[in-house]
Design a protein around this motif. Structure first.
Motif, PDB file in Angstrom:
ATOM      1  N   LEU A 173      56.335  50.167  34.042  1.00  0.00           N
ATOM      2  CA  LEU A 173      56.150  48.732  33.865  1.00  0.00           C
ATOM      3  C   LEU A 173      55.272  48.132  34.955  1.00  0.00           C
ATOM      4  O   LEU A 173      54.323  47.393  34.672  1.00  0.00           O
ATOM      5  N   LEU A 174      55.563  48.466  36.213  1.00  0.00           N
ATOM      6  CA  LEU A 174      54.783  47.904  37.313  1.00  0.00           C
ATOM      7  C   LEU A 174      53.319  48.326  37.225  1.00  0.00           C
ATOM      8  O   LEU A 174      52.415  47.519  37.460  1.00  0.00           O
ATOM      9  N   ASP A 175      53.085  49.597  36.884  1.00  0.00           N
ATOM     10  CA  ASP A 175      51.710  50.075  36.780  1.00  0.00           C
ATOM     11  C   ASP A 175      50.979  49.397  35.622  1.00  0.00           C
ATOM     12  O   ASP A 175      49.782  49.096  35.720  1.00  0.00           O
ATOM     13  N   ASP A 176      51.695  49.165  34.531  1.00  0.00           N
ATOM     14  CA  ASP A 176      51.079  48.485  33.390  1.00  0.00           C
ATOM     15  C   ASP A 176      50.711  47.049  33.751  1.00  0.00           C
ATOM     16  O   ASP A 176      49.642  46.552  33.370  1.00  0.00           O
ATOM     17  N   ILE A 177      51.596  46.387  34.494  1.00  0.00           N
ATOM     18  CA  ILE A 177      51.300  45.012  34.899  1.00  0.00           C
ATOM     19  C   ILE A 177      50.109  45.004  35.856  1.00  0.00           C
ATOM     20  O   ILE A 177      49.217  44.157  35.750  1.00  0.00           O
ATOM     21  N   ALA A 178      50.081  45.974  36.775  1.00  0.00           N
ATOM     22  CA  ALA A 178      48.953  46.064  37.704  1.00  0.00           C
ATOM     23  C   ALA A 178      47.656  46.307  36.948  1.00  0.00           C
ATOM     24  O   ALA A 178      46.592  45.816  37.341  1.00  0.00           O
ATOM     25  N   ALA A 179      47.738  47.050  35.843  1.00  0.00           N
ATOM     26  CA  ALA A 179      46.539  47.359  35.060  1.00  0.00           C
ATOM     27  C   ALA A 179      45.965  46.121  34.377  1.00  0.00           C
ATOM     28  O   ALA A 179      44.753  46.035  34.152  1.00  0.00           O
ATOM     29  N   VAL A 180      46.832  45.149  34.063  1.00  0.00           N
ATOM     30  CA  VAL A 180      46.344  43.954  33.364  1.00  0.00           C
ATOM     31  C   VAL A 180      46.153  42.781  34.317  1.00  0.00           C
ATOM     32  O   VAL A 180      45.794  41.684  33.881  1.00  0.00           O
ATOM     33  N   VAL A 181      46.438  43.001  35.604  1.00  0.00           N
ATOM     34  CA  VAL A 181      46.210  41.958  36.616  1.00  0.00           C
ATOM     35  C   VAL A 181      45.191  42.507  37.603  1.00  0.00           C
ATOM     36  O   VAL A 181      45.552  43.160  38.591  1.00  0.00           O
ATOM     37  N   PRO A 182      43.911  42.309  37.367  1.00  0.00           N
ATOM     38  CA  PRO A 182      42.868  42.857  38.234  1.00  0.00           C
ATOM     39  C   PRO A 182      42.893  42.245  39.629  1.00  0.00           C
ATOM     40  O   PRO A 182      43.546  41.224  39.872  1.00  0.00           O
ATOM     41  N   THR A 183      42.159  42.873  40.528  1.00  0.00           N
ATOM     42  CA  THR A 183      42.119  42.432  41.923  1.00  0.00           C
ATOM     43  C   THR A 183      41.693  40.974  42.058  1.00  0.00           C
ATOM     44  O   THR A 183      42.153  40.256  42.948  1.00  0.00           O
ATOM     45  N   GLY A 184      40.842  40.518  41.163  1.00  0.00           N
ATOM     46  CA  GLY A 184      40.358  39.139  41.241  1.00  0.00           C
ATOM     47  C   GLY A 184      41.414  38.097  40.939  1.00  0.00           C
ATOM     48  O   GLY A 184      41.231  36.912  41.237  1.00  0.00           O
ATOM     49  N   ASP A 185      42.528  38.506  40.317  1.00  0.00           N
ATOM     50  CA  ASP A 185      43.606  37.569  39.997  1.00  0.00           C
ATOM     51  C   ASP A 185      44.626  37.567  41.124  1.00  0.00           C
ATOM     52  O   ASP A 185      45.598  38.327  41.093  1.00  0.00           O
ATOM     53  N   ALA A 186      44.415  36.720  42.127  1.00  0.00           N
ATOM     54  CA  ALA A 186      45.352  36.654  43.245  1.00  0.00           C
ATOM     55  C   ALA A 186      46.707  36.139  42.789  1.00  0.00           C
ATOM     56  O   ALA A 186      47.753  36.559  43.280  1.00  0.00           O
ATOM     57  N   LYS A 187      46.685  35.217  41.834  1.00  0.00           N
ATOM     58  CA  LYS A 187      47.906  34.665  41.256  1.00  0.00           C
ATOM     59  C   LYS A 187      47.729  34.629  39.737  1.00  0.00           C
ATOM     60  O   LYS A 187      46.638  34.381  39.243  1.00  0.00           O
ATOM     61  N   VAL A 188      48.807  34.871  39.011  1.00  0.00           N
ATOM     62  CA  VAL A 188      48.699  34.916  37.560  1.00  0.00           C
ATOM     63  C   VAL A 188      49.980  34.405  36.925  1.00  0.00           C
ATOM     64  O   VAL A 188      51.081  34.590  37.463  1.00  0.00           O
ATOM     65  N   TRP A 189      49.845  33.736  35.785  1.00  0.00           N
ATOM     66  CA  TRP A 189      51.013  33.235  35.062  1.00  0.00           C
ATOM     67  C   TRP A 189      51.713  34.372  34.335  1.00  0.00           C
ATOM     68  O   TRP A 189      51.068  35.300  33.830  1.00  0.00           O
ATOM     69  N   CYS A 190      53.016  34.287  34.228  1.00  0.00           N
ATOM     70  CA  CYS A 190      53.786  35.309  33.514  1.00  0.00           C
ATOM     71  C   CYS A 190      53.427  35.333  32.034  1.00  0.00           C
ATOM     72  O   CYS A 190      53.394  36.399  31.416  1.00  0.00           O
ATOM     73  N   GLU A 191      53.139  34.185  31.455  1.00  0.00           N
ATOM     74  CA  GLU A 191      52.782  34.155  30.041  1.00  0.00           C
ATOM     75  C   GLU A 191      51.446  34.859  29.793  1.00  0.00           C
ATOM     76  O   GLU A 191      51.246  35.491  28.739  1.00  0.00           O
ATOM     77  N   THR A 192      50.541  34.764  30.775  1.00  0.00           N
ATOM     78  CA  THR A 192      49.254  35.463  30.667  1.00  0.00           C
ATOM     79  C   THR A 192      49.470  36.970  30.722  1.00  0.00           C
ATOM     80  O   THR A 192      48.865  37.727  29.952  1.00  0.00           O
ATOM     81  N   VAL A 193      50.343  37.399  31.628  1.00  0.00           N
ATOM     82  CA  VAL A 193      50.654  38.824  31.744  1.00  0.00           C
ATOM     83  C   VAL A 193      51.287  39.342  30.455  1.00  0.00           C
ATOM     84  O   VAL A 193      50.971  40.441  29.990  1.00  0.00           O
ATOM     85  N   ALA A 194      52.170  38.545  29.857  1.00  0.00           N
ATOM     86  CA  ALA A 194      52.826  38.956  28.612  1.00  0.00           C
ATOM     87  C   ALA A 194      51.795  39.205  27.510  1.00  0.00           C
ATOM     88  O   ALA A 194      51.881  40.198  26.774  1.00  0.00           O
ATOM     89  N   ALA A 195      50.824  38.310  27.397  1.00  0.00           N
ATOM     90  CA  ALA A 195      49.786  38.459  26.374  1.00  0.00           C
ATOM     91  C   ALA A 195      48.939  39.702  26.625  1.00  0.00           C
ATOM     92  O   ALA A 195      48.595  40.438  25.687  1.00  0.00           O
ATOM     93  N   ARG A 196      48.617  39.956  27.886  1.00  0.00           N
ATOM     94  CA  ARG A 196      47.798  41.123  28.224  1.00  0.00           C
ATOM     95  C   ARG A 196      48.568  42.422  28.004  1.00  0.00           C
ATOM     96  O   ARG A 196      48.003  43.417  27.542  1.00  0.00           O
ATOM     97  N   LEU A 197      49.852  42.429  28.329  1.00  0.00           N
ATOM     98  CA  LEU A 197      50.669  43.620  28.103  1.00  0.00           C
ATOM     99  C   LEU A 197      50.773  43.936  26.614  1.00  0.00           C
ATOM    100  O   LEU A 197      50.763  45.106  26.222  1.00  0.00           O
TER     101      LEU A 197
END
Length: 210
Positions: free
Chosen positions: A121-145
């Motif tokens: 799970l953590l690796d998958d979240i890291a995969a959809v949150v690139p280095t340029g995203d210092a902060k990200v919404w949980c709803e955005t992460v859900a859509a990307r996952l």
């Protein structure tokens, strides 16, 4: 209808421009004359309207002002732990009968343990949150996952991501971001990528130690 609740409604916690428009007031036990009059109005204590008289056993009991000509002692509904469990059990039964139970409530989604056994799970979240995203919404992460692994994360929302991150110590707070649809900035529940990477580092450390 706006409801304001505070233990000390002074001008700092509740501006006088707002408190001055609060006609209906309810005061539970307070410790002194000043707090009493802050809630029930100037001179209430001197006129015998004293919420200081209540004891710690007077659960849900207080002075209600503004409902009638004179303030009156009133008891609100008090629900303790056992009573709350009864209420929740009855509510669940009614929802089950109506066919409105969904998601975790009926156990139709895989548990976090099951997900962890098949994917990281953590690796998958890291995969959809690139280095340029210092902060990200949980709803955005859900859509990307959901795009990354539809069979695993399909149907996930921001709340599901929040719950999933909790066991790993990734702190979810209000973070600033921009809505991709409207282009407007807003504060929503999310996390810092640095916290995610720290959680991954800690997980790897524990795995290496084992």
């Amino acid at each position: 209808m706006a409801v304001f609740a505070t233990q000390r409604p002074d001008a700092k916690s509740l501006p006088t421009g707002i408190s001055g428009n609060a006609v209906l007031r309810f005061c539970l036990k307070v410790m002194g004359q000043m707090e009493n009059d802050m809630v029930l109005g100037t001179s209430a204590y001197r006129n015998g309207i004293r919420a200081t008289m209540f004891s710690r056993r007077d659960l849900g009991i207080g002075y209600l002002a503004g409902e009638s000509d004179d303030p009156q002692i009133t008891r609100t509904y008090y629900v303790d732990g056992p009573a709350a469990e009864t209420v929740v059990a009855r509510a669940r039964a009614l929802r089950q009968k109506a066919g409105t139970l969904t998601g975790h409530a009926i156990g139709d989604v895989r548990t976090l343990k099951a997900i962890a056994a098949s994917v990281s799970l953590l690796d998958d979240i890291a995969a959809v949150v690139p280095t340029g995203d210092a902060k990200v919404w949980c709803e955005t992460v859900a859509a990307r996952l959901a795009e990354l692994r539809p069979d695993v994360y399909g149907g996930w929302d921001g709340e599901r991501v929040t719950v999933a991150l909790k066991p790993f110590g990734v702190r979810v707070t209000q973070v600033w971001g921009t809505d991709a649809a409207t282009g407007k900035g807003a504060n929503r529940r999310g996390f810092e990528r640095a916290h995610l990477i720290a959680a991954i580092t800690e997980r790897n450390r524990r795995q290496d130690a084992a």
